[in-house]
Scaffold this motif. Structure first.
Motif, short mmCIF file in Angstrom:
data_model
loop_
_atom_site.label_atom_id
_atom_site.label_comp_id
_atom_site.label_asym_id
_atom_site.label_seq_id
_atom_site.Cartn_x
_atom_site.Cartn_y
_atom_site.Cartn_z
N ASP A 222 1.07 -1.30 -0.26
CA ASP A 222 0.29 -0.25 -0.31
C ASP A 222 0.90 0.99 0.10
O ASP A 222 1.33 1.60 0.63
N ILE A 223 1.13 1.51 -1.81
CA ILE A 223 2.00 2.82 -1.05
C ILE A 223 1.56 3.90 -0.77
O ILE A 223 2.12 4.72 -0.17
N THR A 224 0.11 4.15 -0.19
CA THR A 224 -0.32 5.41 0.03
C THR A 224 0.14 5.73 1.96
O THR A 224 0.13 6.65 2.49
N LYS A 225 0.48 3.84 2.17
CA LYS A 225 1.15 4.15 3.81
C LYS A 225 2.87 4.46 3.70
O LYS A 225 3.28 4.55 4.80
N ALA A 226 3.10 4.23 2.48
CA ALA A 226 4.66 3.83 2.66
C ALA A 226 4.95 5.23 2.84
O ALA A 226 5.22 6.08 2.21
N LYS A 227 6.56 5.26 3.51
CA LYS A 227 7.07 5.81 3.84
C LYS A 227 9.01 6.16 2.09
O LYS A 227 9.54 4.67 2.55
N ILE A 228 8.40 6.85 1.33
CA ILE A 228 9.72 7.10 0.78
C ILE A 228 10.84 7.34 0.86
O ILE A 228 10.49 8.77 1.10
N ALA A 229 11.67 7.88 0.20
CA ALA A 229 13.29 8.17 0.56
C ALA A 229 13.81 8.28 -0.78
O ALA A 229 13.50 7.46 -1.84
N LEU A 230 14.23 9.63 -1.55
CA LEU A 230 14.49 10.35 -1.93
C LEU A 230 16.24 10.20 -2.35
O LEU A 230 16.91 9.94 -0.95
N VAL A 231 16.55 9.25 -3.34
CA VAL A 231 18.78 9.45 -3.64
C VAL A 231 18.80 9.97 -4.65
O VAL A 231 17.99 9.58 -5.71
N THR A 232 19.65 10.25 -5.06
CA THR A 232 20.27 10.88 -6.47
C THR A 232 22.29 10.76 -7.25
O THR A 232 22.09 10.96 -5.51
N SER A 233 21.59 10.32 -8.17
CA SER A 233 23.69 10.35 -8.97
C SER A 233 23.83 11.61 -9.47
O SER A 233 24.36 11.93 -9.92
N GLY A 234 22.36 12.44 -9.53
CA GLY A 234 22.45 13.54 -10.12
C GLY A 234 23.09 14.83 -8.41
O GLY A 234 23.12 16.44 -9.55
N GLY A 235 23.46 14.65 -8.28
CA GLY A 235 24.80 15.61 -7.14
C GLY A 235 23.75 16.79 -7.02
O GLY A 235 24.48 17.97 -6.68
N ILE A 236 22.96 16.93 -6.45
CA ILE A 236 21.60 17.73 -6.07
C ILE A 236 22.22 18.21 -4.55
O ILE A 236 22.29 17.06 -4.04
N VAL A 237 22.63 19.15 -4.02
CA VAL A 237 23.07 19.44 -3.01
C VAL A 237 22.71 20.31 -2.39
O VAL A 237 22.62 21.86 -3.24
N PRO A 238 22.44 21.31 -0.66
CA PRO A 238 22.14 22.66 -0.77
C PRO A 238 23.53 23.44 -1.23
O PRO A 238 24.61 22.93 -1.61
N LYS A 239 22.72 24.94 -1.89
CA LYS A 239 24.40 25.68 -2.14
C LYS A 239 25.48 25.85 -1.64
O LYS A 239 25.03 25.85 0.24
N GLY A 240 26.10 26.05 -2.00
CA GLY A 240 27.19 25.17 -1.43
C GLY A 240 27.90 24.42 -1.45
O GLY A 240 29.47 24.72 -1.18
N ASN A 241 27.31 23.83 -1.67
CA ASN A 241 27.99 22.20 -1.59
C ASN A 241 28.66 21.99 -0.61
O ASN A 241 29.89 21.62 -0.54
N PRO A 242 28.03 22.33 1.37
CA PRO A 242 28.53 22.47 2.43
C PRO A 242 29.91 21.04 2.60
O PRO A 242 30.69 21.36 2.95
N ASP A 243 29.46 20.00 1.58
CA ASP A 243 30.32 18.48 2.15
C ASP A 243 31.67 18.88 0.96
O ASP A 243 31.91 17.41 0.74
N HIS A 244 31.19 19.20 0.02
CA HIS A 244 32.24 19.83 -1.11
C HIS A 244 32.30 18.75 -1.71
O HIS A 244 33.74 17.19 -2.05
N ILE A 245 31.44 17.94 -2.44
CA ILE A 245 30.96 16.36 -3.58
C ILE A 245 31.86 16.90 -4.53
O ILE A 245 31.50 18.03 -5.14
N GLU A 246 33.12 16.46 -4.82
CA GLU A 246 33.98 16.21 -6.14
C GLU A 246 32.53 16.75 -7.46
O GLU A 246 31.38 15.28 -7.54
N SER A 247 33.14 17.33 -8.71
CA SER A 247 32.16 16.96 -9.28
C SER A 247 32.12 15.65 -10.17
O SER A 247 31.35 15.70 -10.86
N SER A 248 33.24 15.71 -10.44
CA SER A 248 34.09 13.86 -10.75
C SER A 248 34.62 12.55 -10.29
O SER A 248 35.38 13.52 -9.48
N SER A 249 34.35 11.85 -9.97
CA SER A 249 35.16 9.82 -9.04
C SER A 249 35.11 11.16 -7.66
O SER A 249 35.92 11.46 -7.04
N ALA A 250 33.49 10.87 -7.49
CA ALA A 250 33.14 11.65 -6.08
C ALA A 250 33.49 10.51 -4.94
O ALA A 250 33.51 9.09 -5.56
N SER A 251 34.81 10.81 -4.27
CA SER A 251 34.66 10.31 -2.74
C SER A 251 33.75 10.12 -1.84
O SER A 251 33.97 9.42 -0.86
#
Lengths: 347, 77
Positions: A222-251
């Motif tokens: 029953d999807i109407t009761k499910a808790k759904i999480a978002l995950v992305t490999s598209g690099g969406i981060v809070p403005k300023g990229n606080p964790d300094h995730i690399e633009s390529s070859s992410a560590s």
């Protein structure tokens, strides 16, 4: 003289970076970019008569049409050999090189060759169909790639016997080729054992096939009761990229609290990804990480809830080993937090 | 990542543009999206039209999560 047609992307043709990745295929007379190094290695034995340039996004988003157009372009030059790339660890470029090389081989019946890093998705997809020379993971390995590609290309064009992958430098394609080892089996086995006991590197002569498949989990009742999480490999981060995730070859990856966030905006979020044109994602990050609509679904009761945290990394030449480790770690948290299902978006 | 999430026991739907890559990686539930730089949007449309596309794609993603699959499945419609 062996006639060669060469395929490269917009970047190596010096047309532009990600902002030009949408350009359709075009033909240039003669050699261009990495073709210069290949031509030099061919000496007088072969000539690059034409170079086809195509944007990586264009090829991948319009694969059937692109293949058809390019085959027509190649045909006109009546080449004896077709070379694509090398693509190193550029994912879309690797897929394009593999797909177009296979299409040319199938349709025009001429030998083809490409080169890429073994973790490039194009390698797994096409290594059993065409010869793919194993290259380093970045264009810094161009010289090494050309050194292996040029001789193999000439051999293919002349119809000479192709040796084993370990001799010629292509990615193993599942075909057995007999050859004589310098050392006898007993000595090789003992050497290997000694290396293993001393924690040194050694190369197995009988690699096990890697069928890493995970069976699908049961559907959500029953999807109407499910808790759904978002995950992305598209690099969406809070403005300023606080964790300094690399633009390529992410560590690393980031975990971000979206409690109370109803909409991702240009002012609050951005992409850290360096492998696609960031303009559209920066203007409206919901185009990659759809928080706005999932909030709407949450309010309308179409889903139970949107999980408080999302996880993001940059999938751009990122080592498979890293990506696997990231997800192993955050999946444990997702389970502990009672997340029922995940929507993972990729660019 | 999609495989590790699945391995952890959580059903996951992969929304991406280049489906062959997703199939190679080993995703089991796949929803094809619009374009590489904007999988869930289309800047040539109005904001409201874009949201409609996003609604439609996410509805399909939810449907994929509610569908039992025994092998890799691409949810085109």
């Amino acid at each position: 003289m062996i006639r060669v047609v060469h395929y490269i992307n917009q970047f190596f043709a010096n047309v532009g970076g990600e902002e030009m990745a949408h350009i359709p295929a075009e033909v240039r007379e003669g050699m261009l970019g990495p073709g210069l190094a290949l031509q030099q290695a061919f000496k007088d034995e072969a000539e690059i008569v034409a170079t086809i340039v195509c944007g990586d996004s264009y090829f991948n988003e319009n694969m059937d049409e692109a293949k058809k157009t390019i085959i027509e372009m190649v045909k006109k030059y009546e080449p004896d050999l077709f070379i694509a790339g090398p693509a190193f660890n550029a994912g879309r470029y690797g897929v394009a090189c593999g797909a177009i090389a296979k299409a040319v081989k199938d349709e025009l019946n001429i030998p083809v060759l490409t080169g890429m890093f073994e973790e490039n998705p194009g390698a797994e997809m096409f290594k059993n169909d065409i010869y793919i020379v194993a290259t380093k993971n970045s264009a810094a390995g161009m010289r090494d790639a050309v050194k292996k590609m040029a001789p193999l290309a000439l051999k293919l064009a002349k119809g000479e016997k192709i040796g084993a992958s370990i001799e010629e430098g292509y990615l193993p394609n599942g075909k057995r080729v007999n050859f004589f080892e310098k050392e006898i089996g007993a000595k090789r086995a003992v050497d290997m054992l000694l290396a293993k006991l001393n924690n040194k590197e050694f190369q197995t002569e009988f690699p096990m096939p890697d069928f890493d498949r995970v069976a699908p989990n049961p559907a959500i009742k029953d999807i109407t009761k499910a808790k759904i999480a978002l995950v992305t490999s598209g690099g969406i981060v809070p403005k300023g990229n606080p964790d300094h995730i690399e633009s390529s070859s992410a560590s690393k990856y980031g975990k971000y609290d979206i409690d109370g966030v109803m909409d991702l905006t240009e002012e609050t979020y951005q992409t850290a990804h360096g492998g696609y044109d960031p303009v559209y994602a920066n203007l409206d990050p919901d185009r990659v990480l759809p928080v706005d609509i999932l909030r709407e679904f949450e309010k309308e009761g179409k889903i139970g809830s949107l999980h408080r945290y999302y996880y993001a990394t940059v999938g751009n030449g990122t080592a498979v080993k890293n990506a696997k480790a990231f997800a192993e770690k955050f999946s444990k948290e997702l389970v502990a937090d009672g997340v029922d299902a995940v929507i993972l978006t990729s660019t | 990542m999609v495989k590790e999430i699945e391995r952890a026991g959580i059903p996951v739907v992969h929304m991406c543009t280049i489906v062959p890559i997703s199939l190679t990686v080993g995703a089991n539930r796949i929803v094809p999206t619009i374009a590489i730089p904007h999988p869930l949007g289309n800047p040539s449309l109005t904001l409201e039209e874009e949201k409609n596309i996003r609604r439609e794609l996410l509805t399909r993603a939810l449907k994929a999560l509610e569908t039992e699959v025994s092998e890799q499945t691409v949810f085109e419609k």
